[in-house]
Design an enzyme around this catalytic site. Structure first.
Site, PDB file in Angstrom:
ATOM      1  N   ASP A  82     -11.456   8.759   1.729  1.00 36.36           N
ATOM      2  CA  ASP A  82     -10.529   8.009   0.880  1.00 36.36           C
ATOM      3  C   ASP A  82     -11.211   6.775   0.295  1.00 36.36           C
ATOM      4  O   ASP A  82     -10.674   5.661   0.335  1.00 36.36           O
ATOM      5  CB  ASP A  82      -9.290   7.606   1.678  1.00 36.36           C
ATOM      6  CG  ASP A  82      -8.095   7.293   0.768  1.00 36.36           C
ATOM      7  OD1 ASP A  82      -8.143   7.661  -0.423  1.00 36.36           O
ATOM      8  OD2 ASP A  82      -7.123   6.684   1.253  1.00 36.36           O
ATOM      9  N   GLY A  99       0.804  -1.205   0.000  1.00 38.59           N
ATOM     10  CA  GLY A  99       0.000   0.000   0.000  1.00 38.59           C
ATOM     11  C   GLY A  99       0.840   1.259   0.000  1.00 38.59           C
ATOM     12  O   GLY A  99       2.076   1.209  -0.012  1.00 38.59           O
ATOM     13  N   GLY A 100       0.156   2.407   0.016  1.00 35.06           N
ATOM     14  CA  GLY A 100       0.860   3.670   0.018  1.00 35.06           C
ATOM     15  C   GLY A 100       1.555   3.958   1.334  1.00 35.06           C
ATOM     16  O   GLY A 100       2.634   4.550   1.369  1.00 35.06           O
ATOM     17  N   ARG A 101       0.941   3.510   2.438  1.00 34.76           N
ATOM     18  CA  ARG A 101       1.504   3.754   3.765  1.00 34.76           C
ATOM     19  C   ARG A 101       2.326   2.586   4.297  1.00 34.76           C
ATOM     20  O   ARG A 101       3.034   2.721   5.280  1.00 34.76           O
ATOM     21  CB  ARG A 101       0.376   4.053   4.754  1.00 34.76           C
ATOM     22  CG  ARG A 101      -0.199   5.454   4.628  1.00 34.76           C
ATOM     23  CD  ARG A 101       0.758   6.479   5.183  1.00 34.76           C
ATOM     24  NE  ARG A 101       0.188   7.827   5.184  1.00 34.76           N
ATOM     25  CZ  ARG A 101       0.855   8.887   5.584  1.00 34.76           C
ATOM     26  NH1 ARG A 101       2.104   8.780   5.988  1.00 34.76           N
ATOM     27  NH2 ARG A 101       0.284  10.083   5.548  1.00 34.76           N
ATOM     28  N   LYS A 116      -1.246  -5.046   8.967  1.00 35.91           N
ATOM     29  CA  LYS A 116      -0.793  -3.881   8.216  1.00 35.91           C
ATOM     30  C   LYS A 116       0.350  -3.216   8.972  1.00 35.91           C
ATOM     31  O   LYS A 116       0.173  -2.742  10.095  1.00 35.91           O
ATOM     32  CB  LYS A 116      -1.945  -2.898   8.026  1.00 35.91           C
ATOM     33  CG  LYS A 116      -1.590  -1.688   7.169  1.00 35.91           C
ATOM     34  CD  LYS A 116      -2.806  -0.800   6.986  1.00 35.91           C
ATOM     35  CE  LYS A 116      -2.520   0.385   6.094  1.00 35.91           C
ATOM     36  NZ  LYS A 116      -3.705   1.252   5.927  1.00 35.91           N
TER      37      LYS A 116
END
Length: 383
Positions: free
Chosen positions: A281, A165-167, A184
């Site tokens: 988002d 993911g982006g983070r 995550k």
């Protein structure tokens, strides 16, 4: 204190019983005792005894027998009452001890077992997250030991990566042979990352809905932040539409089902939550699919409540999904989520990305492409 409250009425009952025994003894006995007392005041004891023996032999003896009988009855009543009271006290003491043991055992079991994760051995909730539990009032989130997450993800190996993911990355975690979860691991630090992490935990503890992903726990290890979610076997909608299968596994029935599930999640956030919540988002990568292709909305790190204070908030979101009024003027409302949901619907229908690169310096928006197409040039192709 509860035991004392029980004992006081028992003592009152005991003394009431004794008084009842005394008051209900034979009337002749009372009268004889009273007569004896009165006569004893008027005459000396020796003179009284001699006269009684002369006038009525045996009467004084009868009266003494009645007095002894009264004492005997009172003694028996005291013994019986004391025995009963002692038995009641012993019973209450045993009951209280058993109750304390059961409470200790139940508390120990509740600490060892965590309902959502069942097989996980969880540490106590960290002090810094107490405010989250107090704010939620519907439940709490467990803080999981970092060593347990390392073992479940095989030391965060590349082979366990589900999504980049982006983070950060999302890893497949296996806690036992039957139970799986998604971990995550957030990259980087700073105030923004810390704020998003706490915001995610806070919202997912409060929000519980069948079409919103469940948060099972979290972990803080130095600068590393980790979130543990329920396992979604079919990944994200983005991977299904734009991954290797190119949406071939998604029938029209499944696509309609996914759209309805996301709409239900947004309806819950906008209409049923008080105050309403704006996700900020909404995109295909934040829509996760379980083994039955039930869609669940995830990633609440940017979520905010609607209100006048959110008219000019910091711009956040993903290009291609951001509403024009929010992008240009910074005005955030629940309609911003509705616009992003419309882009997701276009993805489901056309199977095109919301923002496609045309050249090294040019990108084309899916919404712009759909609005500006002409029938003679060929419109969107539904697949």
């Amino acid at each position: 204190m509860n035991l004392l409250c029980l004992l006081l009425p028992m003592w009152e009952c005991t003394f009431s019983l004794l008084a009842l025994v005394i008051l209900t003894r034979p009337e002749s006995t009372v009268s004889s005792i009273c007569a004896s007392v009165l006569h004893s005041k008027q005459k000396p004891i020796s003179q009284f005894s001699s006269e009684m023996e002369a006038v009525s032999p045996g009467v004084a003896v009868v009266r003494v027998m009645h007095h002894q009988d009264l004492n005997w009855r009172i003694l028996v009543a005291l013994i019986v009452a004391s025995t009963l009271l002692g038995g009641i006290l012993l019973f209450l003491l045993c009951f209280w001890i058993c109750r304390q043991k059961n409470l200790k055992n139940s508390n120990a079991k509740s600490k060892q077992n965590f309902e959502p994760t069942k097989a996980l051995s969880l540490s106590p909730i960290a002090d810094r997250f107490n405010f989250l539990w107090m704010a939620a009032k519907k439940g709490s989130v467990a803080v999981i030991e970092y060593q347990l997450l390392e073992a479940a993800t095989n030391n965060f190996r590349e082979s366990n990566v589900l999504v980049q993911g982006g983070r950060g990355r999302i890893y497949r975690a296996c806690f036992d042979e039957k139970y799986l979860a998604a971990v995550k691991k957030l990259d980087g630090g700073g105030q923004d990352a810390e704020r998003e992490f706490e915001n995610e935990v806070n919202w997912l503890v409060k929000i519980q809905h069948q079409n919103i992903v469940s948060l099972l726990g979290c972990c803080i290890n130095g600068e590393t932040r980790l979130l543990v979610y329920e396992m979604m076997q079919n990944g994200s909608l983005e991977s299904q539409l734009h991954g290797p299968t190119q949406g071939s596994t998604l029938t029209w029935h499944l696509r309609m089902k996914i759209a309805i599930d996301v709409a239900r999640a947004l309806d819950y956030l906008h209409e049923q939550c008080n105050p309403p919540v704006v996700h900020r988002d909404i995109k295909s990568s934040n829509i996760l699919l379980d083994s039955n292709y039930d869609a669940k909305l995830s990633d609440f790190g940017l979520a905010l409540t609607t209100g006048s204070q959110n008219k000019n908030v910091k711009l956040s979101g993903t290009l291609g999904y951001v509403a024009p009024e929010y992008l240009l003027e910074g005005k955030l409302t629940d309609k911003s989520d509705v616009y992003a949901f419309g882009v997701v619907l276009l993805e489901l229908l056309i199977r095109k990305k919301p923002l496609e690169k045309m050249s090294s310096a040019q990108c084309q928006s899916l919404v712009t492409w759909v609005i500006s197409f002409k029938p003679t040039q060929g419109g969107p192709v539904m697949v």
